[in-house]
Design an enzyme around this catalytic site. Sequence first.
Site, PDB file in Angstrom:
ATOM      1  N   ASP A  76       0.825  -1.213   0.000  1.00 41.10           N
ATOM      2  CA  ASP A  76       0.000   0.000   0.000  1.00 41.10           C
ATOM      3  C   ASP A  76       0.856   1.258   0.000  1.00 41.10           C
ATOM      4  O   ASP A  76       2.077   1.209   0.152  1.00 41.10           O
ATOM      5  CB  ASP A  76      -0.948  -0.015   1.218  1.00 41.10           C
ATOM      6  CG  ASP A  76      -0.249  -0.441   2.516  1.00 41.10           C
ATOM      7  OD1 ASP A  76       0.993  -0.321   2.586  1.00 41.10           O
ATOM      8  OD2 ASP A  76      -0.928  -0.889   3.439  1.00 41.10           O
ATOM      9  N   ASN A 145      -6.983  -3.213  14.748  1.00 37.28           N
ATOM     10  CA  ASN A 145      -8.393  -3.441  14.371  1.00 37.28           C
ATOM     11  C   ASN A 145      -8.543  -4.604  13.379  1.00 37.28           C
ATOM     12  O   ASN A 145      -9.605  -4.808  12.825  1.00 37.28           O
ATOM     13  CB  ASN A 145      -9.010  -2.174  13.770  1.00 37.28           C
ATOM     14  CG  ASN A 145      -8.320  -1.727  12.491  1.00 37.28           C
ATOM     15  OD1 ASN A 145      -7.398  -2.386  12.014  1.00 37.28           O
ATOM     16  ND2 ASN A 145      -8.763  -0.612  11.935  1.00 37.28           N
ATOM     17  N   HIS A 147      -6.858  -4.985  10.507  1.00 36.89           N
ATOM     18  CA  HIS A 147      -6.653  -4.701   9.078  1.00 36.89           C
ATOM     19  C   HIS A 147      -5.399  -5.402   8.542  1.00 36.89           C
ATOM     20  O   HIS A 147      -4.461  -5.691   9.290  1.00 36.89           O
ATOM     21  CB  HIS A 147      -6.648  -3.193   8.784  1.00 36.89           C
ATOM     22  CG  HIS A 147      -5.422  -2.439   9.194  1.00 36.89           C
ATOM     23  ND1 HIS A 147      -5.429  -1.093   9.430  1.00 36.89           N
ATOM     24  CD2 HIS A 147      -4.137  -2.829   9.403  1.00 36.89           C
ATOM     25  CE1 HIS A 147      -4.226  -0.684   9.753  1.00 36.89           C
ATOM     26  NE2 HIS A 147      -3.420  -1.708   9.742  1.00 36.89           N
ATOM     27  N   GLU A 152      -9.411  -1.995   5.897  1.00 38.87           N
ATOM     28  CA  GLU A 152      -9.971  -1.784   7.223  1.00 38.87           C
ATOM     29  C   GLU A 152     -11.204  -2.688   7.407  1.00 38.87           C
ATOM     30  O   GLU A 152     -11.737  -3.235   6.440  1.00 38.87           O
ATOM     31  CB  GLU A 152     -10.388  -0.302   7.370  1.00 38.87           C
ATOM     32  CG  GLU A 152      -9.254   0.694   7.156  1.00 38.87           C
ATOM     33  CD  GLU A 152      -8.307   0.825   8.352  1.00 38.87           C
ATOM     34  OE1 GLU A 152      -8.166  -0.129   9.143  1.00 38.87           O
ATOM     35  OE2 GLU A 152      -7.700   1.910   8.495  1.00 38.87           O
TER      36      GLU A 152
HETATM   37  P1  PGA Z   1       2.611  -1.754  12.699  1.00 43.77           P
HETATM   38  O1  PGA Z   1       1.446  -1.761  11.627  1.00 43.77           O
HETATM   39  O2  PGA Z   1       3.585  -2.811  12.274  1.00 43.77           O
HETATM   40  O3  PGA Z   1       3.192  -0.373  12.633  1.00 43.77           O
HETATM   41  O4  PGA Z   1       1.994  -2.072  14.010  1.00 43.77           O
HETATM   42  C1  PGA Z   1       0.961  -2.980  11.161  1.00 43.77           C
HETATM   43  C2  PGA Z   1      -0.241  -2.739  10.286  1.00 43.77           C
HETATM   44  O5  PGA Z   1      -0.939  -1.731  10.505  1.00 43.77           O
HETATM   45  O6  PGA Z   1      -0.480  -3.549   9.380  1.00 43.77           O
END
Ligand code: PGA
Length: 251
Positions: A76, A145, A147, A152
Amino acid sequence: MKPFAGADHAIRIEVLDDAEAVGRRACDLVCETLSAPSSVLGLATGGTVEPLYAALITRHRAGGVSFAHASSFNLDEYVGLSPDHPASYRATMRRLLFDHVDIDAARTFLPHGAAADLDAEATAYEAAIRAAGGIDLQLLGIGSNGHIGFNEPGSPLASRTRVVALTEETRTANSRFFGPGETVPTEAITMGIATILEARRILMLATGTAKAEAIAAALHGPVGDACPASALQLHGAVTVLADRAAAARLG
Ligand code: PGA
């Protein structure tokens, strides 16, 4: 231990001591993929994968791995950020990995978040993945959450690369990567859940207590759009590396 072959279950879970150990183990698995004559990596950004990229750089400098025959596709990118913005995922990948290994920059792909026609960009990104022969190993973090990529909760399991709105939870979590007074973008362009599930193998990393509930819901909860990571239950070759804190609710 054979990392991918011979697994009894579609999802193989390994619990390691801490985030550094997760990074080292992930490094071994990525290097196994890179040992093929050519390989296509699906890459991720976020704090969770940083120890992995540090370990890959160390291994590369020691002569233990080459990216010379690899291509990569990131999950992304933020909409509206130019590749030179320090918080863009293109700049982040350069800083954390690309500038320190022998990967051919022309074969490192991220969606262009500043493209004039984002729908065309999304279609072109899918086509580029297909043209490369598909992704051999897709790295994933997980949001608190649930995702994956920037899919999301509520993202259809059949979703493909597209523009999405970021939740406030995600924007707050990611604000640490932006300078004081900077606004976290409200949209991103992300591979869809169906795009992710087309990878031949998936490697999810999760570290820290903030991920414990999401990992439990993803692996043991119902499959559905309330927890995008639950879609991994539909894939036949997933390895999850979790530290003890993230695995606390796996039971
Ligand atoms: P993070 O993010 O490794 O910074 O916790 C992971 C994600 O949001 O997929």
